[in-house]
Design an enzyme around this catalytic site. Sequence first.
Site, short mmCIF file in Angstrom:
data_model
loop_
_atom_site.label_atom_id
_atom_site.label_comp_id
_atom_site.label_asym_id
_atom_site.label_seq_id
_atom_site.Cartn_x
_atom_site.Cartn_y
_atom_site.Cartn_z
N LYS A 1 -9.89 5.74 -40.75
CA LYS A 1 -9.32 4.61 -40.00
C LYS A 1 -10.43 3.66 -39.55
O LYS A 1 -11.48 4.10 -39.13
CB LYS A 1 -8.59 5.17 -38.77
CG LYS A 1 -8.12 4.13 -37.77
CD LYS A 1 -7.35 4.76 -36.63
CE LYS A 1 -8.16 4.86 -35.37
NZ LYS A 1 -7.41 5.37 -34.22
N HIS B 1 -10.34 12.60 -24.14
CA HIS B 1 -10.67 11.90 -25.38
C HIS B 1 -11.99 12.39 -25.98
O HIS B 1 -12.09 12.60 -27.19
CB HIS B 1 -10.69 10.40 -25.15
CG HIS B 1 -10.78 9.63 -26.42
ND1 HIS B 1 -9.83 9.74 -27.41
CD2 HIS B 1 -11.73 8.80 -26.90
CE1 HIS B 1 -10.18 8.99 -28.45
NE2 HIS B 1 -11.34 8.42 -28.15
N GLU C 1 0.84 -1.20 0.00
CA GLU C 1 0.00 0.00 0.00
C GLU C 1 0.88 1.25 0.00
O GLU C 1 2.00 1.25 0.52
CB GLU C 1 -0.93 0.01 1.23
CG GLU C 1 -2.04 -1.01 1.11
CD GLU C 1 -3.01 -0.95 2.28
OE1 GLU C 1 -2.79 -0.17 3.22
OE2 GLU C 1 -4.00 -1.71 2.24
C1 R5P Z 1 -8.38 7.03 -30.82
O1 R5P Z 1 -9.44 7.48 -31.23
C2 R5P Z 1 -7.28 7.91 -30.37
O2 R5P Z 1 -7.45 9.22 -30.82
C3 R5P Z 1 -5.94 7.40 -30.83
O3 R5P Z 1 -5.93 7.41 -32.25
C4 R5P Z 1 -5.70 6.00 -30.33
O4 R5P Z 1 -5.88 5.95 -28.95
C5 R5P Z 1 -4.30 5.57 -30.69
O5 R5P Z 1 -4.11 4.28 -30.21
P1 R5P Z 1 -2.93 3.37 -30.74
O6 R5P Z 1 -1.66 4.14 -30.61
O7 R5P Z 1 -2.99 2.17 -29.84
O8 R5P Z 1 -3.23 3.01 -32.17
#
Ligand code: R5P
Length: 281
Positions: free
Chosen positions: A181, A119, A36
């Site tokens: 993407k 995010h 802890e």
């Molecule tokens: C997703 O929507 C975020 O904006 C990043 O594109 C994502 O977290 C990137 O993750 P990674 O580096 O694992 O592809």
Amino acid sequence: MKVACTGRSRALGARIAEHLGAVLAETRTSRFPDGEIYLQTGPLDETTIVVGSLLSGDSLVELLLLIDACQRSEVILVVPYLGYARQDRAFKPGEPVSARAMARALSTGVSRVVTVNVHKETVLSHFTVPASQVNLAPEVGDFVGELGLEKPLILAPDRGAAPFAATVASRGGWESDYLEKTRISGEEVRVEPRKGGAWTGDVVLVDDIISTGGTIATAARMLRAQGARGVHAVCVHGLFAGTALTLLRSAGIGQIAASDTIESPESRYSAAGAITRALSR
Ligand code: R5P
């Protein structure tokens, strides 16, 4: 006013203190024999700016302990990287809204919260105290300017990051665009070729987070195959999980940079100025 920071946010905490003309509060942590966390703070003033990124279970516990230890003053909380924010809804039945769980826990004992490029903005509504975010796109733009590239294309790896890329590009009068993407798994993504056609100059991929590096590496390989002269990557939160840095370098990425919301050797520009301005508002 004093600034108290967790172990993983010491450099940024010190920079924020410097910008504010405030003193860093003494904090001492150690471990009990069972693992802890023990924490102790030194003297405080009337107000304490507590700075701590949420990077792991331990960093959450340390942050909660630090907030509690500072209760003899008013606490304003700065969470430079708010982990768990990507689970911003229950995608499958029975899942938690992890962002809500974190926001509720971190609202206790603080009068206000400031975070950085969360995010999704909707996450802020889960805090039960006033919460705001800072957008580091202008800082990214200024950093790209320092790289001295000739008319780079500022490219978002997905549609969601397109406004971010546009703001970055506006700092230097550069062109911006985004890719389409599709996420196949936690590590794997598919990126469609750029609709605007091949770009033979320098490309700077910009995003809020680099985690596994899969998104940026896949985009970089595609851009290089299309003839890009150089591909660089600048993000706000550089998590660089597992072998992300090796993956990015093997995809031929030149410059890899992140802010100091997550402190690492790739932290090449600071969120301190933007955070300080937000605190003064
Ligand atoms: C997703 O929507 C975020 O904006 C990043 O594109 C994502 O977290 C990137 O993750 P990674 O580096 O694992 O592809």
